[in-house]
Design an enzyme around this catalytic site. Structure first.
Site, PDB file in Angstrom:
ATOM      1  N   LYS A 180      59.050  47.223  83.205  1.00 38.97           N
ATOM      2  CA  LYS A 180      59.082  46.870  84.599  1.00 38.97           C
ATOM      3  C   LYS A 180      59.850  47.880  85.432  1.00 38.97           C
ATOM      4  O   LYS A 180      59.798  47.868  86.655  1.00 38.97           O
ATOM      5  CB  LYS A 180      59.783  45.502  84.756  1.00 38.97           C
ATOM      6  CG  LYS A 180      59.056  44.349  84.104  1.00 38.97           C
ATOM      7  CD  LYS A 180      59.788  43.017  84.345  1.00 38.97           C
ATOM      8  CE  LYS A 180      60.735  42.804  83.192  1.00 38.97           C
ATOM      9  NZ  LYS A 180      61.405  41.480  83.219  1.00 38.97           N
ATOM     10  N   GLY A 181      60.604  48.752  84.746  1.00 33.91           N
ATOM     11  CA  GLY A 181      61.533  49.645  85.443  1.00 33.91           C
ATOM     12  C   GLY A 181      60.893  50.578  86.460  1.00 33.91           C
ATOM     13  O   GLY A 181      61.547  51.040  87.386  1.00 33.91           O
ATOM     14  N   PHE A 225      75.022  55.280  82.117  1.00 31.71           N
ATOM     15  CA  PHE A 225      74.058  54.194  82.266  1.00 31.71           C
ATOM     16  C   PHE A 225      73.885  53.882  83.745  1.00 31.71           C
ATOM     17  O   PHE A 225      74.836  53.532  84.441  1.00 31.71           O
ATOM     18  CB  PHE A 225      74.496  52.946  81.500  1.00 31.71           C
ATOM     19  CG  PHE A 225      73.366  51.977  81.327  1.00 31.71           C
ATOM     20  CD1 PHE A 225      72.424  52.150  80.314  1.00 31.71           C
ATOM     21  CD2 PHE A 225      73.208  50.903  82.196  1.00 31.71           C
ATOM     22  CE1 PHE A 225      71.362  51.275  80.163  1.00 31.71           C
ATOM     23  CE2 PHE A 225      72.145  50.020  82.064  1.00 31.71           C
ATOM     24  CZ  PHE A 225      71.220  50.210  81.042  1.00 31.71           C
ATOM     25  N   VAL A 226      72.653  54.020  84.214  1.00 21.47           N
ATOM     26  CA  VAL A 226      72.378  53.850  85.648  1.00 21.47           C
ATOM     27  C   VAL A 226      71.517  52.620  85.896  1.00 21.47           C
ATOM     28  O   VAL A 226      70.749  52.195  85.031  1.00 21.47           O
ATOM     29  CB  VAL A 226      71.692  55.104  86.229  1.00 21.47           C
ATOM     30  CG1 VAL A 226      72.646  56.285  86.235  1.00 21.47           C
ATOM     31  CG2 VAL A 226      70.414  55.451  85.465  1.00 21.47           C
ATOM     32  N   ASP A 237      64.961  58.685  78.350  1.00 21.86           N
ATOM     33  CA  ASP A 237      66.314  58.552  77.787  1.00 21.86           C
ATOM     34  C   ASP A 237      66.289  59.062  76.348  1.00 21.86           C
ATOM     35  O   ASP A 237      66.217  60.261  76.128  1.00 21.86           O
ATOM     36  CB  ASP A 237      66.740  57.091  77.917  1.00 21.86           C
ATOM     37  CG  ASP A 237      68.186  56.842  77.545  1.00 21.86           C
ATOM     38  OD1 ASP A 237      69.046  57.641  77.942  1.00 21.86           O
ATOM     39  OD2 ASP A 237      68.462  55.847  76.855  1.00 21.86           O
ATOM     40  N   ASP A 281      67.391  48.384  85.242  1.00 21.81           N
ATOM     41  CA  ASP A 281      68.178  47.163  85.093  1.00 21.81           C
ATOM     42  C   ASP A 281      69.275  47.290  84.055  1.00 21.81           C
ATOM     43  O   ASP A 281      69.275  48.179  83.206  1.00 21.81           O
ATOM     44  CB  ASP A 281      67.271  46.009  84.646  1.00 21.81           C
ATOM     45  CG  ASP A 281      66.861  46.143  83.181  1.00 21.81           C
ATOM     46  OD1 ASP A 281      66.281  47.191  82.833  1.00 21.81           O
ATOM     47  OD2 ASP A 281      67.159  45.233  82.388  1.00 21.81           O
ATOM     48  N   ARG A 324      67.807  45.583  89.535  1.00 18.40           N
ATOM     49  CA  ARG A 324      66.548  46.306  89.765  1.00 18.40           C
ATOM     50  C   ARG A 324      66.256  46.473  91.252  1.00 18.40           C
ATOM     51  O   ARG A 324      65.570  47.408  91.661  1.00 18.40           O
ATOM     52  CB  ARG A 324      65.369  45.541  89.132  1.00 18.40           C
ATOM     53  CG  ARG A 324      65.341  45.526  87.621  1.00 18.40           C
ATOM     54  CD  ARG A 324      63.983  45.037  87.148  1.00 18.40           C
ATOM     55  NE  ARG A 324      63.956  44.657  85.739  1.00 18.40           N
ATOM     56  CZ  ARG A 324      63.755  45.486  84.730  1.00 18.40           C
ATOM     57  NH1 ARG A 324      63.616  46.765  84.953  1.00 18.40           N
ATOM     58  NH2 ARG A 324      63.717  45.038  83.487  1.00 18.40           N
ATOM     59  N   GLU A 370      57.056  56.845  84.539  1.00 19.71           N
ATOM     60  CA  GLU A 370      58.185  56.180  83.889  1.00 19.71           C
ATOM     61  C   GLU A 370      59.406  56.211  84.793  1.00 19.71           C
ATOM     62  O   GLU A 370      59.544  57.108  85.636  1.00 19.71           O
ATOM     63  CB  GLU A 370      58.536  56.917  82.585  1.00 19.71           C
ATOM     64  CG  GLU A 370      58.201  56.179  81.311  1.00 19.71           C
ATOM     65  CD  GLU A 370      59.114  55.005  80.983  1.00 19.71           C
ATOM     66  OE1 GLU A 370      59.679  54.366  81.892  1.00 19.71           O
ATOM     67  OE2 GLU A 370      59.249  54.720  79.782  1.00 19.71           O
ATOM     68  N   ASP A 371      60.298  55.256  84.595  1.00 22.09           N
ATOM     69  CA  ASP A 371      61.543  55.270  85.352  1.00 22.09           C
ATOM     70  C   ASP A 371      62.522  56.309  84.799  1.00 22.09           C
ATOM     71  O   ASP A 371      63.092  57.083  85.540  1.00 22.09           O
ATOM     72  CB  ASP A 371      62.192  53.873  85.397  1.00 22.09           C
ATOM     73  CG  ASP A 371      62.390  53.250  84.012  1.00 22.09           C
ATOM     74  OD1 ASP A 371      62.003  53.851  82.987  1.00 22.09           O
ATOM     75  OD2 ASP A 371      62.943  52.130  83.958  1.00 22.09           O
TER      76      ASP A 371
HETATM   77  P1  IMP Z   1      64.142  55.434  75.849  1.00 18.18           P
HETATM   78  O1  IMP Z   1      63.119  54.819  74.958  1.00 18.18           O
HETATM   79  O2  IMP Z   1      65.488  55.451  75.223  1.00 18.18           O
HETATM   80  O3  IMP Z   1      63.755  56.789  76.393  1.00 18.18           O
HETATM   81  O4  IMP Z   1      64.354  54.456  77.060  1.00 18.18           O
HETATM   82  C1  IMP Z   1      63.378  54.118  77.910  1.00 18.18           C
HETATM   83  C2  IMP Z   1      63.704  52.841  78.634  1.00 18.18           C
HETATM   84  O5  IMP Z   1      65.046  52.408  78.427  1.00 18.18           O
HETATM   85  C3  IMP Z   1      63.580  53.062  80.108  1.00 18.18           C
HETATM   86  O6  IMP Z   1      62.244  52.882  80.525  1.00 18.18           O
HETATM   87  C4  IMP Z   1      64.547  52.041  80.653  1.00 18.18           C
HETATM   88  O7  IMP Z   1      63.907  50.796  80.806  1.00 18.18           O
HETATM   89  C5  IMP Z   1      65.634  51.933  79.600  1.00 18.18           C
HETATM   90  N1  IMP Z   1      66.818  52.764  79.936  1.00 18.18           N
HETATM   91  C6  IMP Z   1      67.191  53.926  79.396  1.00 18.18           C
HETATM   92  N2  IMP Z   1      68.296  54.420  79.975  1.00 18.18           N
HETATM   93  C7  IMP Z   1      68.627  53.543  80.947  1.00 18.18           C
HETATM   94  C8  IMP Z   1      69.677  53.499  81.938  1.00 18.18           C
HETATM   95  O8  IMP Z   1      70.539  54.385  82.076  1.00 18.18           O
HETATM   96  N3  IMP Z   1      69.666  52.415  82.742  1.00 18.18           N
HETATM   97  C9  IMP Z   1      68.736  51.413  82.676  1.00 18.18           C
HETATM   98  N4  IMP Z   1      67.734  51.424  81.787  1.00 18.18           N
HETATM   99  C10 IMP Z   1      67.683  52.475  80.927  1.00 18.18           C
HETATM  100 MG    MG Z   2      64.959  48.485  80.981  1.00 19.56          MG
END
Ligand code: IMP
Ligand code: MG
Length: 180
Positions: A42-43, A152-153, A101, A159, A165, A97-98
């Site tokens: 949902k991000g 962490f943002v 990470d 969220d 959000r 994508e939001d």
């Molecule tokens: P990844 O799989 O670790 O790359 O993370 C992807 C998902 O984790 C993103 O689409 C977010 O929903 C969540 N996420 C990663 N870092 C953050 C953050 O700093 N704040 C909030 N959500 C995050």
């Molecule tokens: Mg999330």
């Protein structure tokens, strides 16, 4: 709500300016291609809506919902909760994508969509935290809004436990908020 935000990382104005730039760039590159923008829920909702409003060419919307996260810790595993609603074979697809990470979610999403044999598949992420990338991630962001530090943002769709959000900016969540 604002008491747990230690500082504003990206203002509403900075975000809007950058999203307009990205949309202008992709409008030029995808003119005549009728791309499908696949938003990862949902991000991405805020970024997705703003980006699409600034995209000036024909395009289609679709969404995926995957699950990979609990709190602030990546599990490294993902499942498809909701797949795209149309056949993307032979189409030009851009994943929106939001945040990029650890990379687990985007790697999973990319592989999942690539198996459906689109004509092209690219990644557009609003935020990138390169320091967080884990080994084994081979996908790269083709378009990035902002590279940000390893904090962490929240806000603008992002969220913490489903909160924050709805902030129009991106802020750093104070570590004390994790313990609450
Ligand atoms: P990844 O799989 O670790 O790359 O993370 C992807 C998902 O984790 C993103 O689409 C977010 O929903 C969540 N996420 C990663 N870092 C953050 C953050 O700093 N704040 C909030 N959500 C995050
Ligand atoms: Mg999330």
């Amino acid at each position: 709500m604002l008491e747990n935000i230690s500082r504003v990382l990206l203002t509403e104005e900075q975000i809007q300016t950058r999203v307009k730039e990205l949309a202008a760039q992709l409008s030029a590159e995808y003119a005549g291609k009728n791309p499908i923008f696949v938003g990862v829920l949902k991000g991405v909702v805020m970024f997705y809506a703003d980006f699409l409003k600034y995209f000036t060419e024909h395009c289609q919307m679709d969404f995926m919902w995957i699950s990979s996260y609990a709190g602030t810790v990546s599990t490294g595993k993902a499942i498809v909760k909701q797949d795209v609603s149309q056949d993307i074979r032979g189409r030009h697809v851009v994943i929106l994508e939001d945040i990029f990470d650890t990379g687990n979610s985007l790697q999973f999403t990319y592989n999942h969509l690539l198996a459906k044999e689109p004509a092209s598949l690219k990644i557009c992420t609003l935020l990138d935290k390169p320091e967080r990338r884990v080994p084994g991630i081979t996908v790269k962001a083709d378009y990035t809004g902002f590279v940000i530090p390893n904090e962490f943002v929240v806000g603008y769709g992002l969220d913490f436990n489903e909160q924050y959000r709805n902030l129009p900016f991106v802020g750093v969540l104070s570590p004390e908020a994790y313990e609450k």
